[in-house]
Scaffold this motif. Structure first.
Motif, PDB file in Angstrom:
ATOM      1  N   ALA A 273       0.825  -1.215   0.000  1.00 51.81           N
ATOM      2  CA  ALA A 273       0.000   0.000   0.000  1.00 51.81           C
ATOM      3  C   ALA A 273       0.858   1.263   0.000  1.00 51.81           C
ATOM      4  O   ALA A 273       0.368   2.336  -0.330  1.00 51.81           O
ATOM      5  N   SER A 274       2.128   1.144   0.376  1.00 52.79           N
ATOM      6  CA  SER A 274       2.981   2.327   0.449  1.00 52.79           C
ATOM      7  C   SER A 274       4.106   2.254  -0.580  1.00 52.79           C
ATOM      8  O   SER A 274       4.593   1.176  -0.913  1.00 52.79           O
ATOM      9  N   PRO A 275       4.531   3.403  -1.109  1.00 52.35           N
ATOM     10  CA  PRO A 275       5.589   3.411  -2.129  1.00 52.35           C
ATOM     11  C   PRO A 275       6.962   3.061  -1.567  1.00 52.35           C
ATOM     12  O   PRO A 275       7.796   2.526  -2.265  1.00 52.35           O
ATOM     13  N   PHE A 276       7.203   3.382  -0.266  1.00 54.55           N
ATOM     14  CA  PHE A 276       8.489   3.029   0.323  1.00 54.55           C
ATOM     15  C   PHE A 276       8.319   2.714   1.805  1.00 54.55           C
ATOM     16  O   PHE A 276       7.688   3.475   2.539  1.00 54.55           O
ATOM     17  N   ALA A 277       8.857   1.601   2.235  1.00 49.73           N
ATOM     18  CA  ALA A 277       8.857   1.231   3.653  1.00 49.73           C
ATOM     19  C   ALA A 277       9.965   0.213   3.878  1.00 49.73           C
ATOM     20  O   ALA A 277      10.358  -0.513   2.959  1.00 49.73           O
ATOM     21  N   TRP A 278      10.474   0.160   5.119  1.00 50.38           N
ATOM     22  CA  TRP A 278      11.509  -0.806   5.458  1.00 50.38           C
ATOM     23  C   TRP A 278      11.254  -1.304   6.870  1.00 50.38           C
ATOM     24  O   TRP A 278      10.887  -0.534   7.757  1.00 50.38           O
ATOM     25  N   PHE A 279      11.435  -2.593   7.081  1.00 54.61           N
ATOM     26  CA  PHE A 279      11.228  -3.180   8.398  1.00 54.61           C
ATOM     27  C   PHE A 279      12.184  -4.343   8.590  1.00 54.61           C
ATOM     28  O   PHE A 279      12.442  -5.108   7.657  1.00 54.61           O
ATOM     29  N   HIS A 280      12.715  -4.457   9.812  1.00 50.31           N
ATOM     30  CA  HIS A 280      13.523  -5.629  10.170  1.00 50.31           C
ATOM     31  C   HIS A 280      13.147  -6.045  11.576  1.00 50.31           C
ATOM     32  O   HIS A 280      13.147  -5.223  12.492  1.00 50.31           O
ATOM     33  N   GLY A 281      12.800  -7.311  11.749  1.00 56.66           N
ATOM     34  CA  GLY A 281      12.464  -7.844  13.057  1.00 56.66           C
ATOM     35  C   GLY A 281      13.087  -9.217  13.227  1.00 56.66           C
ATOM     36  O   GLY A 281      13.420  -9.888  12.253  1.00 56.66           O
ATOM     37  N   GLN A 282      13.247  -9.633  14.483  1.00 55.39           N
ATOM     38  CA  GLN A 282      13.933 -10.898  14.743  1.00 55.39           C
ATOM     39  C   GLN A 282      13.370 -11.557  15.987  1.00 55.39           C
ATOM     40  O   GLN A 282      13.062 -10.890  16.972  1.00 55.39           O
ATOM     41  N   THR A 283      13.207 -12.867  15.918  1.00 55.13           N
ATOM     42  CA  THR A 283      12.833 -13.667  17.078  1.00 55.13           C
ATOM     43  C   THR A 283      13.934 -14.702  17.286  1.00 55.13           C
ATOM     44  O   THR A 283      14.932 -14.705  16.573  1.00 55.13           O
ATOM     45  N   GLU A 284      13.740 -15.584  18.244  1.00 56.24           N
ATOM     46  CA  GLU A 284      14.747 -16.622  18.487  1.00 56.24           C
ATOM     47  C   GLU A 284      14.909 -17.553  17.290  1.00 56.24           C
ATOM     48  O   GLU A 284      15.987 -18.056  17.022  1.00 56.24           O
ATOM     49  N   ARG A 285      13.824 -17.791  16.586  1.00 56.73           N
ATOM     50  CA  ARG A 285      13.863 -18.782  15.502  1.00 56.73           C
ATOM     51  C   ARG A 285      13.955 -18.180  14.096  1.00 56.73           C
ATOM     52  O   ARG A 285      14.351 -18.859  13.166  1.00 56.73           O
ATOM     53  N   MET A 286      13.540 -16.925  13.916  1.00 55.58           N
ATOM     54  CA  MET A 286      13.424 -16.393  12.569  1.00 55.58           C
ATOM     55  C   MET A 286      13.663 -14.888  12.539  1.00 55.58           C
ATOM     56  O   MET A 286      13.379 -14.189  13.505  1.00 55.58           O
ATOM     57  N   SER A 287      14.192 -14.395  11.429  1.00 53.04           N
ATOM     58  CA  SER A 287      14.298 -12.961  11.216  1.00 53.04           C
ATOM     59  C   SER A 287      13.501 -12.596   9.966  1.00 53.04           C
ATOM     60  O   SER A 287      13.377 -13.387   9.034  1.00 53.04           O
ATOM     61  N   LEU A 288      12.949 -11.391   9.965  1.00 54.90           N
ATOM     62  CA  LEU A 288      12.170 -10.891   8.842  1.00 54.90           C
ATOM     63  C   LEU A 288      12.733  -9.554   8.416  1.00 54.90           C
ATOM     64  O   LEU A 288      12.901  -8.649   9.242  1.00 54.90           O
ATOM     65  N   THR A 289      13.058  -9.434   7.150  1.00 51.30           N
ATOM     66  CA  THR A 289      13.458  -8.158   6.571  1.00 51.30           C
ATOM     67  C   THR A 289      12.493  -7.868   5.437  1.00 51.30           C
ATOM     68  O   THR A 289      12.277  -8.710   4.567  1.00 51.30           O
ATOM     69  N   SER A 290      11.882  -6.686   5.473  1.00 50.32           N
ATOM     70  CA  SER A 290      10.879  -6.333   4.480  1.00 50.32           C
ATOM     71  C   SER A 290      11.196  -4.964   3.889  1.00 50.32           C
ATOM     72  O   SER A 290      11.492  -4.018   4.619  1.00 50.32           O
ATOM     73  N   LEU A 291      11.120  -4.866   2.570  1.00 46.90           N
ATOM     74  CA  LEU A 291      11.358  -3.609   1.864  1.00 46.90           C
ATOM     75  C   LEU A 291      10.252  -3.396   0.849  1.00 46.90           C
ATOM     76  O   LEU A 291       9.975  -4.282   0.032  1.00 46.90           O
ATOM     77  N   SER A 292       9.592  -2.231   0.932  1.00 48.59           N
ATOM     78  CA  SER A 292       8.600  -1.858  -0.078  1.00 48.59           C
ATOM     79  C   SER A 292       9.216  -0.787  -0.968  1.00 48.59           C
ATOM     80  O   SER A 292       9.732   0.216  -0.474  1.00 48.59           O
TER      81      SER A 292
END
Length: 50
Positions: free
Chosen positions: A16-35
């Motif tokens: 829905a957005s032209p630009f966004a960035w997110f990084h999160g991490q748990t004990e088992r998995m990491s998520l990196t997201s770029l719009s």
């Protein structure tokens, strides 16, 4: 669209957005997201066992 690289997974979808960035991490998995220009790239990476 989902691409699997061993234990890592790349997901491409519309955003829905032209630009966004997110990084999160748990004990088992990491998520990196770029719009970028309404396309979202999300990389799910499994953490190595401690």
């Amino acid at each position: 669209m989902k691409l699997q690289f061993g234990k890592n997974q790349l997901v491409l979808e519309l955003s829905a957005s032209p630009f966004a960035w997110f990084h999160g991490q748990t004990e088992r998995m990491s998520l990196t997201s770029l719009s970028l220009l309404f396309v979202q790239f999300s990389l799910f990476a499994h953490q190595p066992a401690a």
